[in-house]
Design a protein around this motif. Structure first.
Motif, PDB file in Angstrom:
ATOM      1  N   GLY A 207      12.645   6.125  17.452  1.00 15.80           N
ATOM      2  CA  GLY A 207      11.942   6.593  16.271  1.00 15.80           C
ATOM      3  C   GLY A 207      11.601   5.525  15.253  1.00 15.80           C
ATOM      4  N   LEU A 208      11.822   4.252  15.588  1.00 12.81           N
ATOM      5  CA  LEU A 208      11.539   3.191  14.617  1.00 12.81           C
ATOM      6  C   LEU A 208      10.043   3.096  14.340  1.00 12.81           C
ATOM      7  N   THR A 209       9.698   2.917  13.084  1.00 15.29           N
ATOM      8  CA  THR A 209       8.302   2.764  12.688  1.00 15.29           C
ATOM      9  C   THR A 209       8.012   1.311  12.363  1.00 15.29           C
ATOM     10  N   VAL A 210       6.775   1.046  12.024  1.00 14.36           N
ATOM     11  CA  VAL A 210       6.367  -0.321  11.708  1.00 14.36           C
ATOM     12  C   VAL A 210       7.076  -0.841  10.460  1.00 14.36           C
ATOM     13  N   LYS A 211       7.699   0.039   9.695  1.00 13.04           N
ATOM     14  CA  LYS A 211       8.447  -0.401   8.512  1.00 13.04           C
ATOM     15  C   LYS A 211       9.654  -1.245   8.906  1.00 13.04           C
ATOM     16  N   ARG A 212      10.103  -1.117  10.128  1.00  6.43           N
ATOM     17  CA  ARG A 212      11.209  -1.930  10.630  1.00  6.43           C
ATOM     18  C   ARG A 212      10.718  -3.174  11.366  1.00  6.43           C
ATOM     19  N   CYS A 213       9.405  -3.374  11.408  1.00  8.01           N
ATOM     20  CA  CYS A 213       8.844  -4.541  12.093  1.00  8.01           C
ATOM     21  C   CYS A 213       8.755  -5.694  11.095  1.00  8.01           C
ATOM     22  N   MET A 214       9.685  -6.639  11.207  1.00  5.11           N
ATOM     23  CA  MET A 214       9.749  -7.725  10.233  1.00  5.11           C
ATOM     24  C   MET A 214       8.521  -8.636  10.265  1.00  5.11           C
ATOM     25  N   PRO A 215       7.950  -8.971  11.432  1.00  5.27           N
ATOM     26  CA  PRO A 215       6.723  -9.774  11.413  1.00  5.27           C
ATOM     27  C   PRO A 215       5.596  -9.088  10.638  1.00  5.27           C
ATOM     28  N   PHE A 216       5.463  -7.765  10.823  1.00  8.74           N
ATOM     29  CA  PHE A 216       4.450  -6.991  10.094  1.00  8.74           C
ATOM     30  C   PHE A 216       4.713  -7.072   8.590  1.00  8.74           C
ATOM     31  N   LEU A 217       5.958  -6.842   8.182  1.00  4.62           N
ATOM     32  CA  LEU A 217       6.326  -6.863   6.768  1.00  4.62           C
ATOM     33  C   LEU A 217       6.159  -8.257   6.169  1.00  4.62           C
ATOM     34  N   ASP A 218       6.605  -9.276   6.890  1.00  4.70           N
ATOM     35  CA  ASP A 218       6.532 -10.634   6.349  1.00  4.70           C
ATOM     36  C   ASP A 218       5.089 -11.089   6.157  1.00  4.70           C
ATOM     37  N   ALA A 219       4.188 -10.627   7.028  1.00  6.72           N
ATOM     38  CA  ALA A 219       2.771 -10.948   6.840  1.00  6.72           C
ATOM     39  C   ALA A 219       2.247 -10.277   5.574  1.00  6.72           C
ATOM     40  N   MET A 220       2.636  -9.034   5.343  1.00  9.26           N
ATOM     41  CA  MET A 220       2.161  -8.297   4.173  1.00  9.26           C
ATOM     42  C   MET A 220       2.655  -8.901   2.867  1.00  9.26           C
TER      43      MET A 220
ATOM     44  N   PRO B 265       0.820  -1.209   0.000  1.00  5.81           N
ATOM     45  CA  PRO B 265       0.000   0.000   0.000  1.00  5.81           C
ATOM     46  C   PRO B 265       0.856   1.263   0.000  1.00  5.81           C
ATOM     47  N   GLU B 266       0.301   2.329  -0.560  1.00  9.01           N
ATOM     48  CA  GLU B 266       1.053   3.574  -0.712  1.00  9.01           C
ATOM     49  C   GLU B 266       1.483   4.141   0.641  1.00  9.01           C
ATOM     50  N   TRP B 267       0.636   4.038   1.656  1.00  8.82           N
ATOM     51  CA  TRP B 267       1.015   4.602   2.955  1.00  8.82           C
ATOM     52  C   TRP B 267       2.274   3.948   3.489  1.00  8.82           C
ATOM     53  N   PHE B 268       2.420   2.634   3.218  1.00 11.75           N
ATOM     54  CA  PHE B 268       3.589   1.917   3.710  1.00 11.75           C
ATOM     55  C   PHE B 268       4.834   2.300   2.918  1.00 11.75           C
ATOM     56  N   LYS B 269       4.674   2.495   1.623  1.00  8.75           N
ATOM     57  CA  LYS B 269       5.809   2.922   0.809  1.00  8.75           C
ATOM     58  C   LYS B 269       6.332   4.278   1.263  1.00  8.75           C
ATOM     59  N   ARG B 270       5.429   5.168   1.656  1.00  5.15           N
ATOM     60  CA  ARG B 270       5.827   6.519   2.049  1.00  5.15           C
ATOM     61  C   ARG B 270       6.391   6.580   3.469  1.00  5.15           C
ATOM     62  N   LEU B 271       6.081   5.590   4.274  1.00  8.86           N
ATOM     63  CA  LEU B 271       6.486   5.618   5.675  1.00  8.86           C
ATOM     64  C   LEU B 271       8.001   5.457   5.805  1.00  8.86           C
ATOM     65  N   PRO B 272       8.693   6.360   6.495  1.00  5.64           N
ATOM     66  CA  PRO B 272      10.132   6.168   6.715  1.00  5.64           C
ATOM     67  C   PRO B 272      10.377   5.068   7.732  1.00  5.64           C
ATOM     68  N   ALA B 273      11.533   4.425   7.642  1.00  2.84           N
ATOM     69  CA  ALA B 273      11.878   3.391   8.615  1.00  2.84           C
ATOM     70  C   ALA B 273      12.129   3.992   9.990  1.00  2.84           C
ATOM     71  N   VAL B 274      12.605   5.239   9.979  1.00  4.58           N
ATOM     72  CA  VAL B 274      12.850   5.964  11.226  1.00  4.58           C
ATOM     73  C   VAL B 274      12.226   7.351  11.104  1.00  4.58           C
ATOM     74  N   ASP B 275      11.386   7.706  12.046  1.00  7.70           N
ATOM     75  CA  ASP B 275      10.796   9.041  12.073  1.00  7.70           C
ATOM     76  C   ASP B 275      11.740   9.947  12.862  1.00  7.70           C
ATOM     77  N   LYS B 276      12.566  10.694  12.128  1.00  7.94           N
ATOM     78  CA  LYS B 276      13.611  11.504  12.772  1.00  7.94           C
ATOM     79  C   LYS B 276      13.025  12.609  13.643  1.00  7.94           C
ATOM     80  N   SER B 277      11.767  12.967  13.409  1.00  4.03           N
ATOM     81  CA  SER B 277      11.177  14.053  14.180  1.00  4.03           C
ATOM     82  C   SER B 277      10.921  13.676  15.633  1.00  4.03           C
ATOM     83  N   VAL B 278      10.921  12.380  15.938  1.00  2.00           N
ATOM     84  CA  VAL B 278      10.661  11.960  17.315  1.00  2.00           C
ATOM     85  C   VAL B 278      11.869  11.292  17.969  1.00  2.00           C
ATOM     86  N   VAL B 279      12.993  11.212  17.234  1.00  2.97           N
ATOM     87  CA  VAL B 279      14.184  10.570  17.791  1.00  2.97           C
ATOM     88  C   VAL B 279      14.695  11.379  18.978  1.00  2.97           C
TER      89      VAL B 279
END
Length: 229
Positions: free
Chosen positions: A35-48, A15-29
């Motif tokens: 700052g890690l986002t769900v893009k770094r969550c391998m179980p989430f990614l592997d399910a998708m 999905p487009e929202w996932f493509k746009r999501l950065p792996a790290v949200d630097k604004s909250v580091v």
């Protein structure tokens, strides 16, 4: 080929929202937040990315009225896209007041001997105004068209599902790996078995080492535990 939307590997239908999501949200580091986002969550990614996506063959409109108790479907395609089941078939279901319906699929799925397919709504993707009913089909012997039951769950109004909308995620699996006798203690033949018991000391130590490593290194699971895809 070339008319209805074609199946694709799930990893190519992100999905487009996932493509746009950065792996790290630097604004909250900060010192207290990596700052890690769900893009770094391998179980989430592997399910998708597991299996294939069967998209909607052609655009469909669903008109929901009476709080979901009445649903009309329309399309311009020259093949049937939606039809109905009888409400008696789902008597007692939590969505039982909504008419059970099914999307028509025009792709035949054939798997090697001993392999079946699990059909589910696309995993970890934006919700649709429908709920796909999951099912398993022995696609090694049933090489024919498979339709997908659903309930329209959207609010009253007209909902348009565009051609190519990810409709169903297809996850092939080997039946003997999923239908082993339950509660067996050993798996000497390599088949998966359910073993419910108290963990032993070695297992407890292993679990604790994994937990502590996961907490001490960012991405430990991805780097050291997850198998290559």
């Amino acid at each position: 080929m070339g008319v209805i939307a074609e199946p694709v590997p799930a990893k190519l239908a992100m999905p487009e929202w996932f493509k746009r999501l950065p792996a790290v949200d630097k604004s909250v580091v900060s010192a207290s937040n990596n700052g890690l986002t769900v893009k770094r969550c391998m179980p989430f990614l592997d399910a998708m990315t597991l299996g294939f996506i069967l998209p909607l063959a052609a655009s469909v409109r669903l008109q929901v009225t009476d709080g979901g108790q009445k649903v009309d479907a329309g399309w311009e395609f020259d093949k049937t896209m939606v039809s109905n089941h009888g409400s008696y078939q789902v008597s007692g279901h939590p969505f039982g007041k909504r008419p059970p319906m099914k999307f028509h699929n025009y792709w035949t799925i054939k798997t090697p001997p001993g392999w079946s397919c699990l059909f589910v709504a696309p995993l970890n993707r934006p919700p649709m105004p429908v709920e796909i009913i999951a099912g398993v089909v022995d696609t090694d012997s049933y090489a024919s068209l498979i339709n997908f039951p659903f309930f329209a769950t959207g609010e009253d109004g007209v909902h348009k599902l565009e051609k190519g909308t990810p409709l169903v995620q297809v996850i092939p699996f080997r039946r003997e790996d999923a239908t082993s006798p339950p509660m067996s203690v050993t798996a000497s033949d390599g088949r998966l078995r359910l073993d419910v018991r108290k963990e032993n000391n070695n297992e407890s130590e292993e679990r604790e080492v994994i937990r502590r490593n996961t907490m001490s290194i960012e991405g430990w699971y991805r780097k050291f535990s997850r198998s290559s895809r």
